[in-house]
Design an enzyme around this catalytic site. Structure first.
Site, PDB file in Angstrom:
ATOM      1  N   HIS A 276       0.836  -1.204   0.000  1.00 59.62           N
ATOM      2  CA  HIS A 276       0.000   0.000   0.000  1.00 59.62           C
ATOM      3  C   HIS A 276       0.874   1.259   0.000  1.00 59.62           C
ATOM      4  CE1 HIS A 276      -3.668   2.339   1.237  1.00 59.62           C
ATOM      5  NE2 HIS A 276      -2.732   3.122   1.759  1.00 59.62           N
ATOM      6  N   GLU A 277       1.825   1.302   0.909  1.00 57.83           N
ATOM      7  CA  GLU A 277       2.688   2.491   0.987  1.00 57.83           C
ATOM      8  C   GLU A 277       3.596   2.597  -0.234  1.00 57.83           C
ATOM      9  OE1 GLU A 277       1.979   4.748   3.029  1.00 57.83           O
ATOM     10  OE2 GLU A 277       0.634   3.539   4.269  1.00 57.83           O
ATOM     11  N   HIS A 280       1.744   4.600  -2.737  1.00 56.54           N
ATOM     12  CA  HIS A 280       1.880   6.043  -2.527  1.00 56.54           C
ATOM     13  C   HIS A 280       3.233   6.530  -3.051  1.00 56.54           C
ATOM     14  CE1 HIS A 280      -1.721   7.006  -0.306  1.00 56.54           C
ATOM     15  NE2 HIS A 280      -1.507   6.069   0.600  1.00 56.54           N
ATOM     16  N   GLU A 306      -4.454   8.172  -2.911  1.00 56.34           N
ATOM     17  CA  GLU A 306      -4.921   6.894  -2.390  1.00 56.34           C
ATOM     18  C   GLU A 306      -5.258   5.918  -3.510  1.00 56.34           C
ATOM     19  OE1 GLU A 306      -5.640   4.364   0.885  1.00 56.34           O
ATOM     20  OE2 GLU A 306      -4.643   6.317   0.714  1.00 56.34           O
TER      21      GLU A 306
END
Length: 511
Positions: A276-277, A280, A306
């Site tokens: 997820h990160e 980003h 996001e």
């Protein structure tokens, strides 16, 4: 890396009008100060000793005040005015538009409010961590109330004739109206609630072979996180992986750092958080190098940001093709013998009784978000007092998810966000909706089978390149609705997200 790299100094805009060059030079100082403050924030969450908090608050407050002065002073206003009437191409005009928007939005905001709010935000991080660790909401409540009051004061200074909550929301989503977001929420509730109920009624169980083989120490889980980052081609010279209480990403196209956290009984929690990160970070790293310090070199909004993390987490790392290629690596690190199908099922379990948002599954996650947004808005608008938040939280958890936390640590103290901002949770759901729409558009361009093959083979450069071409490289050139239309050919819609989850979870749960 998907995007080609160029030296920052190799594309100086020599042919630009003098007034435009002057404006960008002034704005670059603002952007560089903000970038420096971001490094201090990263350090506060990752490496700063606990005793450094008071000094860090003063440092960040001074940087905020200086940044605010340079953004809003008469010299910046004159530089903006000097660019009026000058013939500019679309990209230069977008830079001017974005600088003016920020200048005018903040010019009426007193510097002392900026400084006080920044210092209070910094101090509140420590108070929140202590309150969460001790399950003591009363310890955090006075700080939370003070923060709310300062944010309202700031919003009223920016736009005294508009609702404070809407003004706060526009900090993260300047171009997507709150009313449109509320329509999306209603569409999601209408589609997700019956789907979740059908899954619960199905009786299908998807046990995790990874959980069964636990617990796992931090070193083992870190090794798995580093392995997936290697596969995703996260660049060592422009990024790093660390551990923090709440996973986050900080940085820019030259230095995009990520953090994760480890849960001994479930290595997939850290695994998905790391991916997820990375998503980003992929956005930051995909921004054009030569535009660093300009709006065209900055990310557009929290929702678009996001969408990138949700794309890589859900539409890549939670797919069966991904696990067909990666399950061997996971087994080697975790000492398991899971099949690809078992691993795929494990990372897509639906568990409505989960209490914690960042550990929630892909469907119930959005009920967590809606719950927070409703409490967030009621608190900001004065309909709910700070002392009422724990009980209201538990009531909404029971209504939306059928479960009530035993502690405030697992309830209203679980998120770090209220220690810094309000009206910010919406971006998470916007991102999930947009990620599905972007995935649909990518598959239309590249072909369904080819995207699956690329994911299966661990060849992620074409996917990253597609996102860079259609999203990252534009920076803030387009408002959100225009960017979505440029990338996907149509306005933001929840249709693709709902189709995607109904198909995927219908298959997994035999619906």
């Amino acid at each position: 890396m998907a995007a080609p790299r160029t030296d920052l100094d190799s594309t100086v805009d020599d042919d630009a009008p003098d007034a435009y060059r002057d404006l960008l030079g002034r704005y670059a100082r603002v952007a560089n100060l903000e970038s420096g403050a971001g490094v201090l924030y990263w350090d506060q969450q990752v490496t700063m000793p606990e005793g450094g908090a008071p000094a860090r608050g003063k440092q960040l407050a001074a940087l905020s005040a200086t940044t605010h002065e340079k953004l809003t002073n008469d010299a910046m206003a004159d530089a903006l005015d000097a660019c009026e009437g000058i013939a500019l191409d679309d990209e230069r005009a977008a830079n001017v538009r974005e600088i003016r928007r920020r200048h005018e939005r903040n010019r009426s905001l007193p510097e002392e409010v900026v400084e006080e709010l920044t210092e209070q935000q910094s101090a509140s991080q420590r108070v929140w961590r202590e309150a969460k660790a001790e399950d003591d909401f009363d310890r955090f409540a006075p700080t939370l109330e003070t923060l709310r009051d300062l944010h309202v004061e700031r919003a009223e200074a920016i736009a005294p004739d508009r609702p404070a909550y809407e003004v706060m929301y526009e900090d993260g989503e300047p171009y997507l109206p709150l009313e449109r977001l509320e329509e999306v929420f209603e569409e999601l509730k209408a589609g997700l609630v019956p789907l979740i109920e059908a899954i619960e009624a199905s009786g299908v169980d998807l046990p995790s072979p990874f959980v069964a083989a636990g617990p796992y120490d931090d070193a083992t889980q870190r090794g798995l996180s580093e392995a997936v980052l290697d596969v995703l081609d996260y660049p060592e010279d422009r990024g790093r992986l660390d551990v923090s209480a709440h996973p986050f990403t900080s940085g820019n196209q030259f230095d995009a750092r990520i953090t994760t956290r480890f849960k001994p009984d479930d290595p997939m929690d850290a695994f998905t958080a790391t991916v997820h990160e990375f998503g980003h970070a992929s956005y930051e790293l995909g921004l054009p190098d030569a535009r660093f310090g300009e709006p065209l070199g900055a990310s557009l909004s929290s929702g678009v940001h996001e969408s990138q993390s949700r794309f890589w987490e859900n539409h890549v790392a939670r797919t069966e093709p991904f696990w067909e290629g990666f399950v061997g690596e996971a087994n080697d690190h975790l000492g398991t013998d899971a099949t690809a199908r078992e691993a795929y099922a494990a990372v897509n379990q639906i568990y409505p009784d989960n209490l914690v948002r960042v550990e929630a599954d892909e469907l119930t996650y959005h009920l967590h978000i809606i719950l927070r947004c409703e409490i967030d808005r009621a608190f900001v608008e004065g309909d709910v007092g700070v002392s009422e938040i724990p009980a209201l939280w538990n009531e909404k958890m029971a209504d939306y998810l059928g479960v009530v936390p035993d502690t405030d640590t697992d309830g209203c103290l679980q998120d770090i966000h209220w220690s810094s901002r309000f009206a910010a949770f919406q971006g998470y759901t916007i991102g999930s909706v947009l990620a599905a729409q972007l995935d649909h558009a990518m598959r239309a361009d590249l072909g369904d089978d080819r995207v699956d093959d690329l994911i299966r083979e661990g060849d992620f450069d074409p996917l990253w390149a597609w996102m860079t071409e259609n999203v990252h490289r534009h920076g803030r050139r387009y408002p959100t609705d225009e960017l979505v239309a440029e990338a996907t050919g149509e306005p933001l819609t929840a249709e693709y997200f709902l189709d995607y989850v109904e198909t995927k979870f219908g298959d997994l749960y035999d619906l």
